[in-house]
Every structure is written in structure tokens, then in C-alpha cells.
Enzyme design. Sequence first.
Site, PDB file in Angstrom:
ATOM      1  N   LYS A  18      -8.514  -6.898  -7.206  1.00 53.44           N
ATOM      2  CA  LYS A  18      -9.598  -6.178  -7.891  1.00 53.44           C
ATOM      3  C   LYS A  18      -9.717  -4.737  -7.406  1.00 53.44           C
ATOM      4  O   LYS A  18      -9.950  -3.836  -8.201  1.00 53.44           O
ATOM      5  CB  LYS A  18     -10.944  -6.897  -7.688  1.00 53.44           C
ATOM      6  N   ARG A 123      -1.369 -10.202   5.016  1.00 52.08           N
ATOM      7  CA  ARG A 123      -1.889  -8.841   5.162  1.00 52.08           C
ATOM      8  C   ARG A 123      -1.941  -8.446   6.640  1.00 52.08           C
ATOM      9  O   ARG A 123      -2.334  -9.232   7.487  1.00 52.08           O
ATOM     10  CB  ARG A 123      -3.281  -8.745   4.532  1.00 52.08           C
ATOM     11  N   ARG A 156      -6.259  -9.556  10.629  1.00 50.33           N
ATOM     12  CA  ARG A 156      -7.701  -9.665  10.801  1.00 50.33           C
ATOM     13  C   ARG A 156      -8.117 -11.130  10.857  1.00 50.33           C
ATOM     14  O   ARG A 156      -7.465 -11.990  10.264  1.00 50.33           O
ATOM     15  CB  ARG A 156      -8.435  -8.970   9.638  1.00 50.33           C
TER      16      ARG A 156
END
Length: 212
Positions: A18, A123, A156
Site C-alpha cells: 500500500k 525485510r 525488526r
Amino acid sequence: MSESQPNVLLLGPPGAGKGTQSANVADEYDVPHVTTGDALRANKDMETEYGTPREFMEAGELVPDPVVNEIVAEALSAGDGYVLDGYPRNTEQAEYLADITALDVVCLLSVSESELVERLTGRRVCDECGANYHVEFNPPEEEGVCDECGGELIQREDDTEDTVRERIRVYHESTEPVVEYYREAGVLEEIDGEGTPEEVWGELRETIDAAI
């Protein structure tokens, strides 16, 4: 760049793209990218009958719907057109949105759970400058080292598999009713979010252009 400035709502689970596609919409149609988080941060001292967003944020509490609604209404009134991302999060907010603005198109980026998990767990973020990478789709030149500043690339805490699956579960539980709200209203356009960013953008742009 298109001359029309549409009112676009972009829906999709975490990892659907998005943010990337909202930026494309904002650039192509010269409209602001409105996210709940940005709107709250920009208006955290705005007075409402329930208090200011800052009071809730500093207390570590969720900002109540009526306060979020007022903040979003303020952000949407700032100019012609917008791409809205991260709101509405429930059907009550969707009904409020319908009262304050007319959407030209509602687009859902559809991505399978297995693809979302692969995207999000892969990621990596630079511990120094915050640059984003992906072990498969956008790897650094040297493994574990940021191309930009030489900092260490880390995963993360909210990108571990358990956390990612929980985020997706929460999305389905809380936001899926919003998707159904727009589907039942006959205004939902589904976009295949599993192609390359360029392929997804091509389909999204065609869908928006057909609606305006």
C-alpha cells in the site's frame, strides 16, 4: 501526470504494498497521500470534544474513533483529491467516511498469506539510516550491510514470522469487515498485488483511470 485528482481509498493487508502504490498514486494524480498515522502526528494538538490525540498517544492508548475521524476529515479537506491508506479500520469509520467525502474508487491489493509472510519476514532495515531492503527482492550489494551508509541491516521485531502472522490475523479480524462493506456496496475493485510493483501499479492506474 493525470489532470484529474481522484479520491482513492487503498485497502490491503500488511505487506501488500500500500505504501509503494499510494506514493505512485500521489505522484501520478498530484494528490496528497493521507495515512492515519501521519494525520495524527500532524494534528496531535488538535482540540476535539474528547481531548487531543497527543493525550492518548503519550498515554500509550489507542486514539478513539471520534478523534481519528475528526483528524482524517481535517486532512481530507486540505485539497483536491487524495489517496487514503490505513483508514477506515472498521465499518463505523467507513460509514463516517461516506458521510464526509465521495470516493471515486476503492481498491483492494489482494496478496496471499504465504506471499505476505515471505515479503515481511525478508525485510531488513538499516540500523543507522533506516534504508529498507529485502533478502530476495531488494538485497544489498553486500549481505547485511547498508549500501547507503555501511550500517548494519537488522530484522525488526515486528517482521519475525510469528509477529507477521499475528499482524495478518489481526488485519483479517478487524479490517476484513471493511473490505466486505465495500464489496457489498458494489464499489470494491480487486487488484492482483502479487506481481512486480510495476505490474501492480499498471493495473491500479488503469482501474483508477476507468473510475474517473
